[in-house]
Design an enzyme around this catalytic site. Structure first.
Site, PDB file in Angstrom:
ATOM      1  N   ASN A 217       0.820  -1.210   0.000  1.00 26.24           N
ATOM      2  CA  ASN A 217       0.000   0.000   0.000  1.00 26.24           C
ATOM      3  C   ASN A 217       0.855   1.261   0.000  1.00 26.24           C
ATOM      4  O   ASN A 217       1.811   1.376   0.765  1.00 26.24           O
ATOM      5  CB  ASN A 217      -0.951   0.010   1.195  1.00 26.24           C
ATOM      6  CG  ASN A 217      -1.954  -1.129   1.130  1.00 26.24           C
ATOM      7  OD1 ASN A 217      -1.931  -2.042   1.937  1.00 26.24           O
ATOM      8  ND2 ASN A 217      -2.819  -1.098   0.134  1.00 26.24           N
ATOM      9  N   ASP A 272      -3.641  -0.239  10.997  1.00 24.76           N
ATOM     10  CA  ASP A 272      -3.733   1.104  10.418  1.00 24.76           C
ATOM     11  C   ASP A 272      -5.125   1.674  10.678  1.00 24.76           C
ATOM     12  O   ASP A 272      -5.655   2.452   9.888  1.00 24.76           O
ATOM     13  CB  ASP A 272      -3.429   1.055   8.912  1.00 24.76           C
ATOM     14  CG  ASP A 272      -3.152   2.417   8.292  1.00 24.76           C
ATOM     15  OD1 ASP A 272      -2.919   3.374   9.046  1.00 24.76           O
ATOM     16  OD2 ASP A 272      -3.185   2.522   7.051  1.00 24.76           O
TER      17      ASP A 272
END
Length: 379
Positions: A217, A272
């Site tokens: 990511n 996250d």
């Protein structure tokens, strides 16, 4: 004050050396002993019925939950995030910040350092602002800037020894100097939010970086003639790779490659997670950016970019086991001892005699049944 000893019997205990079938005794907030057969009498005894007893999980990359966010620099709100996670099996958190102004970052670090002093937080994580604009993800691009060791030193001073990790894009001017400064200060440098080439990434690891921020990511993609940071991180035994295993950020097929290439002992499961975690669909903020959550999937209102997750760490463990075929002990270590070791969090994420009694009892389907924090049941 001394507490009544507690012995958990008929347990499958995940320890650093493997799975221990038997009993575990807790005294005065510590794991006093592990054994087989009949435990010695005394105190309370709890038969867990063959359930897994695993270390309290360690989330080293989390921004919020329960309607609050660490960047808000609100001690009460941060306490709600910690309590929310602790009740769900995550007994150690490193409070994650996002790109902000120099002044705001100093203020945020100062507030979180107080929670670290109190033993509530395990540390502070700076995700930005020294990251690539083209890979900014859910960070405000107007707040990104080139690495500055003087600014970093101000954060260290505000953090009073509690800044644990910072993400840097290796291709930025001054990145190598910042990585070396972090490493020499005892702060883990992570590579992420980056357009770095394979060679630039390896140079960052040579300079002292040792973590890859949420692999795949917000980084240059893997290509067979331009392997970039993904191949560099997977191939370097010095590097721990973060993985957001919510089945949104990374396809299970790509996640399986990470475990296959790096092995569970180098994969650090992280969430996250943002403020919406534990609440539901709706509109929220991450830093100063608007985020819309739909079906548990968080995306920026402005451009639709993925913006954090809404899972808690035990869900990532279940996804690893059920979706990828990772063994329970290996998946558990990726959510406990691996992240703790990567950030130098001594005494966390491990079950061993003399260690802290942060324990999680998992049912057969890996749902959290009970949580013990420092020898006290909390859920």
């Amino acid at each position: 004050m001394a507490h009544t000893p507690v012995t958990l019997t008929n347990a499958r205990v995940v320890t650093p050396g493997g799975v221990h079938d038997g009993w575990l005794r807790v005294e005065d907030g510590l794991v006093a002993a592990l054994g087989s057969g009949e435990p010695s009498p005394g105190g309370e005894s709890s038969d867990v019925g063959g359930a897994w007893v695993v270390p309290g999980m360690v989330d080293t990359h989390v921004h919020g939950g329960a309607g609050h966010a660490f960047p808000d620099a609100d001690p009460e709100g941060a306490g709600e995030i910690i309590a929310f996670n602790r009740a769900r099996g995550v007994t150690s958190l490193v409070g994650g910040l996002v790109a902000a102004t120099p002044e705001d970052t100093v203020r945020q670090v100062s507030v979180l350092a107080e929670l670290c002093d109190a033993g509530e937080l395990a540390g502070i994580y700076l995700e930005g602002p020294f990251i690539a604009r083209s890979k900014c993800g859910a960070h405000d691009p107007d707040l990104l800037r080139e690495p500055d060791t003087a600014e970093f030193d101000r954060w260290l001073a505000a953090g009073r020894g509690h800044v644990r990790m910072i993400t840097v894009a290796p291709e930025l001017p001054g990145a190598s100097e910042l990585i070396r400064a972090a490493a020499s200060s005892g702060v883990v440098a992570a590579v992420g939010h980056t357009e770095a080439s394979y060679e630039q990434t390896l140079a960052a690891f040579d300079a002292g970086a040792s973590v890859a921020t949420h692999l795949y990511n917000a980084m240059r993609p893997l290509n067979h003639r331009d392997p970039g940071p993904i191949a560099a991180a997977l191939g370097d035994e010095r590097v721990t790779v973060e993985l957001i295993l919510d089945n949104v950020h990374v396809h299970p097929g790509a996640a399986g490659l990470v475990f296959g290439a790096a092995g569970a002992d180098r994969v650090s499961l992280v969430t996250d997670a943002m403020s919406a975690t534990g609440l539901g669909d709706g509109e929220y903020t991450l830093g100063d950016l608007r985020v819309r959550v739909s079906g548990g999937e968080a995306r920026l209102v402005e451009n639709g970019a993925i913006a954090s997750s809404t899972i808690v760490l035990p869900q990532a463990v279940r996804n690893a086991v059920e979706g990828l075929g990772v063994g329970v002990p290996e998946a558990v270590r990726s959510a406990s001892s691996v992240p703790a070791a990567a950030l130098g969090l001594e005494g966390r994420g491990r079950i061993e005699a003399g260690g802290r009694a942060d324990l999680v009892v998992l049912d057969e389907d890996l749902t959290v049944r009970d949580v013990m924090y420092r020898g006290e049941w909390v859920a």
